[in-house]
Design a protein around this motif. Structure first.
Motif, PDB file in Angstrom:
ATOM      1  N   ARG A  32      13.086  -3.173   8.787  1.00  0.00           N
ATOM      2  CA  ARG A  32      12.914  -4.462   8.115  1.00  0.00           C
ATOM      3  C   ARG A  32      12.255  -4.241   6.752  1.00  0.00           C
ATOM      4  NH1 ARG A  32      13.272  -9.060  11.024  1.00  0.00           N
ATOM      5  NH2 ARG A  32      11.613 -10.046   9.824  1.00  0.00           N
ATOM      6  N   ILE A  33      12.318  -3.022   6.244  1.00  0.00           N
ATOM      7  CA  ILE A  33      11.655  -2.663   4.990  1.00  0.00           C
ATOM      8  C   ILE A  33      12.616  -2.877   3.823  1.00  0.00           C
ATOM      9  CG2 ILE A  33      10.521  -0.812   3.714  1.00  0.00           C
ATOM     10  CD1 ILE A  33       9.901   0.353   6.623  1.00  0.00           C
ATOM     11  N   PRO A  34      12.286  -3.817   2.940  1.00  0.00           N
ATOM     12  CA  PRO A  34      13.173  -4.096   1.808  1.00  0.00           C
ATOM     13  C   PRO A  34      13.303  -2.909   0.855  1.00  0.00           C
ATOM     14  CG  PRO A  34      11.510  -5.827   2.073  1.00  0.00           C
ATOM     15  CD  PRO A  34      11.120  -4.689   2.961  1.00  0.00           C
ATOM     16  N   ALA A  37      10.823  -2.592  -1.891  1.00  0.00           N
ATOM     17  CA  ALA A  37       9.516  -1.984  -1.628  1.00  0.00           C
ATOM     18  C   ALA A  37       9.453  -0.560  -2.179  1.00  0.00           C
ATOM     19  CB  ALA A  37       9.213  -1.980  -0.134  1.00  0.00           C
ATOM     20  N   LEU A  38      10.575   0.158  -2.123  1.00  0.00           N
ATOM     21  CA  LEU A  38      10.600   1.518  -2.675  1.00  0.00           C
ATOM     22  C   LEU A  38      10.341   1.488  -4.172  1.00  0.00           C
ATOM     23  CD1 LEU A  38      11.114   4.574  -2.591  1.00  0.00           C
ATOM     24  CD2 LEU A  38      13.553   4.068  -2.797  1.00  0.00           C
ATOM     25  N   ASP A  44       4.157   1.816  -8.805  1.00  0.00           N
ATOM     26  CA  ASP A  44       2.708   1.924  -8.607  1.00  0.00           C
ATOM     27  C   ASP A  44       2.224   3.366  -8.517  1.00  0.00           C
ATOM     28  OD1 ASP A  44       2.494  -0.832  -8.648  1.00  0.00           O
ATOM     29  OD2 ASP A  44       2.484  -1.031  -6.458  1.00  0.00           O
ATOM     30  N   GLY A  45       3.142   4.329  -8.660  1.00  0.00           N
ATOM     31  CA  GLY A  45       2.762   5.732  -8.664  1.00  0.00           C
ATOM     32  C   GLY A  45       2.812   6.427  -7.322  1.00  0.00           C
ATOM     33  N   VAL A  46       3.380   5.774  -6.323  1.00  0.00           N
ATOM     34  CA  VAL A  46       3.500   6.372  -4.998  1.00  0.00           C
ATOM     35  C   VAL A  46       4.678   7.351  -5.012  1.00  0.00           C
ATOM     36  CG1 VAL A  46       3.986   5.848  -2.573  1.00  0.00           C
ATOM     37  CG2 VAL A  46       2.507   4.336  -3.904  1.00  0.00           C
ATOM     38  N   SER A  47       4.497   8.525  -4.440  1.00  0.00           N
ATOM     39  CA  SER A  47       5.588   9.509  -4.362  1.00  0.00           C
ATOM     40  C   SER A  47       6.528   9.156  -3.209  1.00  0.00           C
ATOM     41  CB  SER A  47       5.023  10.915  -4.138  1.00  0.00           C
ATOM     42  OG  SER A  47       4.514  11.031  -2.817  1.00  0.00           O
ATOM     43  N   LEU A  48       7.713   9.757  -3.190  1.00  0.00           N
ATOM     44  CA  LEU A  48       8.653   9.524  -2.091  1.00  0.00           C
ATOM     45  C   LEU A  48       8.040   9.935  -0.756  1.00  0.00           C
ATOM     46  CD1 LEU A  48      12.215  10.554  -3.328  1.00  0.00           C
ATOM     47  CD2 LEU A  48      11.289   8.281  -2.943  1.00  0.00           C
ATOM     48  N   THR A  49       7.361  11.062  -0.750  1.00  0.00           N
ATOM     49  CA  THR A  49       6.722  11.536   0.480  1.00  0.00           C
ATOM     50  C   THR A  49       5.693  10.531   0.974  1.00  0.00           C
ATOM     51  OG1 THR A  49       7.063  13.826  -0.201  1.00  0.00           O
ATOM     52  CG2 THR A  49       5.421  13.439   1.510  1.00  0.00           C
ATOM     53  N   GLU A  50       4.892  10.024   0.068  1.00  0.00           N
ATOM     54  CA  GLU A  50       3.894   9.015   0.453  1.00  0.00           C
ATOM     55  C   GLU A  50       4.575   7.742   0.946  1.00  0.00           C
ATOM     56  OE1 GLU A  50       0.202   9.995  -2.567  1.00  0.00           O
ATOM     57  OE2 GLU A  50       1.987   9.001  -3.381  1.00  0.00           O
ATOM     58  N   PHE A  55       5.713   3.847   5.229  1.00  0.00           N
ATOM     59  CA  PHE A  55       6.734   2.981   5.822  1.00  0.00           C
ATOM     60  C   PHE A  55       7.520   3.743   6.892  1.00  0.00           C
ATOM     61  CE2 PHE A  55       5.889   1.096   1.699  1.00  0.00           C
ATOM     62  CZ  PHE A  55       5.781  -0.259   2.017  1.00  0.00           C
ATOM     63  N   PRO A  56       6.943   3.870   8.091  1.00  0.00           N
ATOM     64  CA  PRO A  56       7.638   4.579   9.165  1.00  0.00           C
ATOM     65  C   PRO A  56       8.990   3.930   9.451  1.00  0.00           C
ATOM     66  CG  PRO A  56       5.424   3.887   9.855  1.00  0.00           C
ATOM     67  CD  PRO A  56       5.682   3.299   8.504  1.00  0.00           C
ATOM     68  N   GLY A  57       9.954   4.740   9.723  1.00  0.00           N
ATOM     69  CA  GLY A  57      11.313   4.253   9.951  1.00  0.00           C
ATOM     70  C   GLY A  57      12.223   4.563   8.786  1.00  0.00           C
TER      71      GLY A  57
END
Length: 79
Positions: A32-34, A37-38, A44-50, A55-57
Motif C-alpha cells: 500500500r506504499i505509494p 513516497a519514493l 529528503d536525502g534518503v538512499s534507496l537502501t534506507e 518501507f518493508p514490502g
C-alpha cells in the motif's frame, strides 16, 4: 511530487493501481506504499537502501525499476 502523477505507470511492472486502495494511487506492487513516497524520500536525502528498510514490502529491485521507468519516461518526453 507532480512528476509521478504525469508519468504513465501502466508499463512499469513494479507498480499497480487499484481504485479501492490508497485512493487509487500508484503503489508498489503487493503493498500500500505509494510510488510518490519514493520520490519524496529521495528528495529528503534518503538512499534507496534506507527507503526499502523504512518501507518493508518494497524491494530494492522495485525501487530501481520505478526510477528507471521515470528516467525513460522523462527521456522520451524530452526527445
Amino acid at each position: 511530487m507532480s512528476t509521478t502523477s504525469q508519468l504513465d505507470w501502466a508499463d512499469c511492472s513494479a507498480v499497480e493501481r487499484d481504485p479501492q486502495r490508497v485512493s487509487g494511487a500508484w503503489v508498489f506492487r503487493g503493498t500500500r506504499i505509494p510510488v510518490a513516497a519514493l520520490f519524496q524520500n529521495l528528495e529528503d536525502g534518503v538512499s534507496l537502501t534506507e527507503f526499502v528498510e523504512v518501507f518493508p514490502g518494497v524491494t530494492i529491485e522495485q525501487a530501481r525499476l520505478v526510477l528507471e521507468h521515470a528516467a525513460r519516461s522523462t527521456a522520451v518526453a524530452l526527445a
